[in-house]
Design an enzyme around this catalytic site. Structure first.
Site, PDB file in Angstrom:
ATOM      1  N   THR A  31       0.852  -1.195   0.000  1.00  0.00           N
ATOM      2  CA  THR A  31       0.000   0.000   0.000  1.00  0.00           C
ATOM      3  C   THR A  31       0.884   1.239   0.000  1.00  0.00           C
ATOM      4  OG1 THR A  31      -1.826  -1.109   1.115  1.00  0.00           O
ATOM      5  CG2 THR A  31      -1.697   1.272   1.407  1.00  0.00           C
ATOM      6  N   THR A  34       4.362   4.655  -3.422  1.00  0.00           N
ATOM      7  CA  THR A  34       5.408   3.961  -4.183  1.00  0.00           C
ATOM      8  C   THR A  34       4.842   2.684  -4.799  1.00  0.00           C
ATOM      9  OG1 THR A  34       6.907   4.786  -2.465  1.00  0.00           O
ATOM     10  CG2 THR A  34       7.848   3.291  -4.088  1.00  0.00           C
ATOM     11  N   LYS A  99       6.629   0.822   9.224  1.00  0.00           N
ATOM     12  CA  LYS A  99       5.590   0.997   8.212  1.00  0.00           C
ATOM     13  C   LYS A  99       4.306   1.471   8.874  1.00  0.00           C
ATOM     14  CE  LYS A  99       5.014  -2.298   5.216  1.00  0.00           C
ATOM     15  NZ  LYS A  99       4.682  -1.234   4.239  1.00  0.00           N
ATOM     16  N   GLY A 100       3.347   1.873   8.032  1.00  0.00           N
ATOM     17  CA  GLY A 100       2.027   2.189   8.576  1.00  0.00           C
ATOM     18  C   GLY A 100       1.588   3.625   8.450  1.00  0.00           C
ATOM     19  N   GLU A 108      -0.729  -5.344   5.921  1.00  0.00           N
ATOM     20  CA  GLU A 108       0.601  -5.468   5.299  1.00  0.00           C
ATOM     21  C   GLU A 108       1.436  -6.524   6.021  1.00  0.00           C
ATOM     22  OE1 GLU A 108       1.259  -0.954   3.574  1.00  0.00           O
ATOM     23  OE2 GLU A 108       1.926  -1.406   5.595  1.00  0.00           O
ATOM     24  N   LYS A 126      13.841   7.556   2.817  1.00  0.00           N
ATOM     25  CA  LYS A 126      13.341   6.610   3.826  1.00  0.00           C
ATOM     26  C   LYS A 126      14.472   5.916   4.604  1.00  0.00           C
ATOM     27  CE  LYS A 126       9.038   7.187   2.500  1.00  0.00           C
ATOM     28  NZ  LYS A 126       8.226   6.199   1.859  1.00  0.00           N
TER      29      LYS A 126
HETATM   30  C1  A5P Z   1       1.096   1.891   4.419  1.00  0.00           C
HETATM   31  O1  A5P Z   1       0.446   1.578   5.597  1.00  0.00           O
HETATM   32  C2  A5P Z   1       2.553   2.051   4.645  1.00  0.00           C
HETATM   33  O2  A5P Z   1       3.166   1.041   5.360  1.00  0.00           O
HETATM   34  C3  A5P Z   1       3.274   2.305   3.338  1.00  0.00           C
HETATM   35  O3  A5P Z   1       3.815   1.150   2.792  1.00  0.00           O
HETATM   36  C4  A5P Z   1       4.326   3.272   3.634  1.00  0.00           C
HETATM   37  O4  A5P Z   1       3.733   4.335   4.348  1.00  0.00           O
HETATM   38  C5  A5P Z   1       5.017   3.800   2.390  1.00  0.00           C
HETATM   39  O5  A5P Z   1       4.176   4.663   1.704  1.00  0.00           O
HETATM   40  P1  A5P Z   1       4.716   5.621   0.570  1.00  0.00           P
HETATM   41  O6  A5P Z   1       5.245   4.735  -0.514  1.00  0.00           O
HETATM   42  O7  A5P Z   1       3.505   6.394   0.151  1.00  0.00           O
HETATM   43  O8  A5P Z   1       5.753   6.491   1.171  1.00  0.00           O
END
Ligand code: A5P
Length: 222
Positions: A31, A34, A99-100, A108, A126
């Site tokens: 999710t 990216t 994450k999250g 996830e 990141k």
């Molecule tokens: C979703 O709950 C997250 O774990 C995403 O995988 C994480 O926030 C990365 O998101 P972006 O790719 O939008 O930075």
């Protein structure tokens, strides 16, 4: 990094992850922004004739993948997932993850832990040495007694309820600001022992392959 460069980095990381796909099989779909680039690229691969089927970690990803015609499995499982491709909020030197930020952490984690392999895609923003340097730890929390749960979280850091946010399961999201972690597994265990915490955003046990997009190149960790 401006927005356009950031999208370019996300897209390059997402395309690099195509190398990790099997010829045929079940793919866990993460999710976030990216992963959206990865789902777009996967749809092209499926249109090209490869027999790949997705398991979705959120309703947002399900809608996006379904619109693009990617075959999808039901949420209930069980699934024999070859590889899951997901994003992350922080990637530490030892490839532990936080994450999250998108609120999909529990789904996830279920999908990541049901997969033979986990591949993470992200831009260089990141990367951290230790989890907690740039982002709070995301927590999925039951609404019942959440003020009680928040009070207990105060012993570990500064918890903030994400205003108006609900997970796909209808639970609350709390961001726990903490000092950078020397021992994330210890904190994870302590948080998970608090009744009312559904799941933490600490992904510590999967040794993922990580594609990190820097300016001009994509680094493969792991
Ligand atoms: C979703 O709950 C997250 O774990 C995403 O995988 C994480 O926030 C990365 O998101 P972006 O790719 O939008 O930075």
């Amino acid at each position: 990094m401006d927005e356009g460069m950031n999208d370019d980095a996300k897209s390059r990381a997402a395309h690099a992850a195509l190398n990790e796909l099997p010829e045929n099989g079940i793919i866990g779909l993460g999710t976030g922004s990216t992963v959206k680039f990865f789902v777009d690229a996967l749809a092209d691969v499926v249109r090209g004739g490869r027999n790949l089927t997705g398991v979705c970690t959120s309703e947002a990803t399900r809608r996006h993948a379904a619109e693009l015609g990617i075959p999808l499995l039901e949420d209930a499982g069980p699934w024999a997932i070859e590889v899951t491709v997901d994003g992350a909020d922080e990637v530490a030197d030892d490839r532990s993850l936080s994450k999250g930020a998108g609120g999909a952490l529990t789904r996830e984690k279920i999908v990541a832990y049901a997969s033979k392999r986990l591949v993470i895609i992200c831009d260089a923003g990141k990367r951290v040495v230790r989890i907690g340097e740039k982002r709070p730890v995301a927590l999925e929390v039951l609404a019942f007694g959440f003020r009680q749960t928040m009070a207990r979280l105060g012993a570990f850091g500064k918890p903030t309820l994400r205003d108006g946010a609900r997970t796909d399961a209808g639970n609350l999201l709390v961001d726990l600001a903490i000092a950078p972690l020397d021992d994330p597994a210890k904190l994870d265990g302590e948080l998970r022992s608090i009744p009312g915490i559904v799941e933490t955003g600490l992904f510590l046990a999967r040794s993922p392959v990580v594609y990190v997009a820097h300016e001009g190149r994509v680094e493969r960790m792991g």
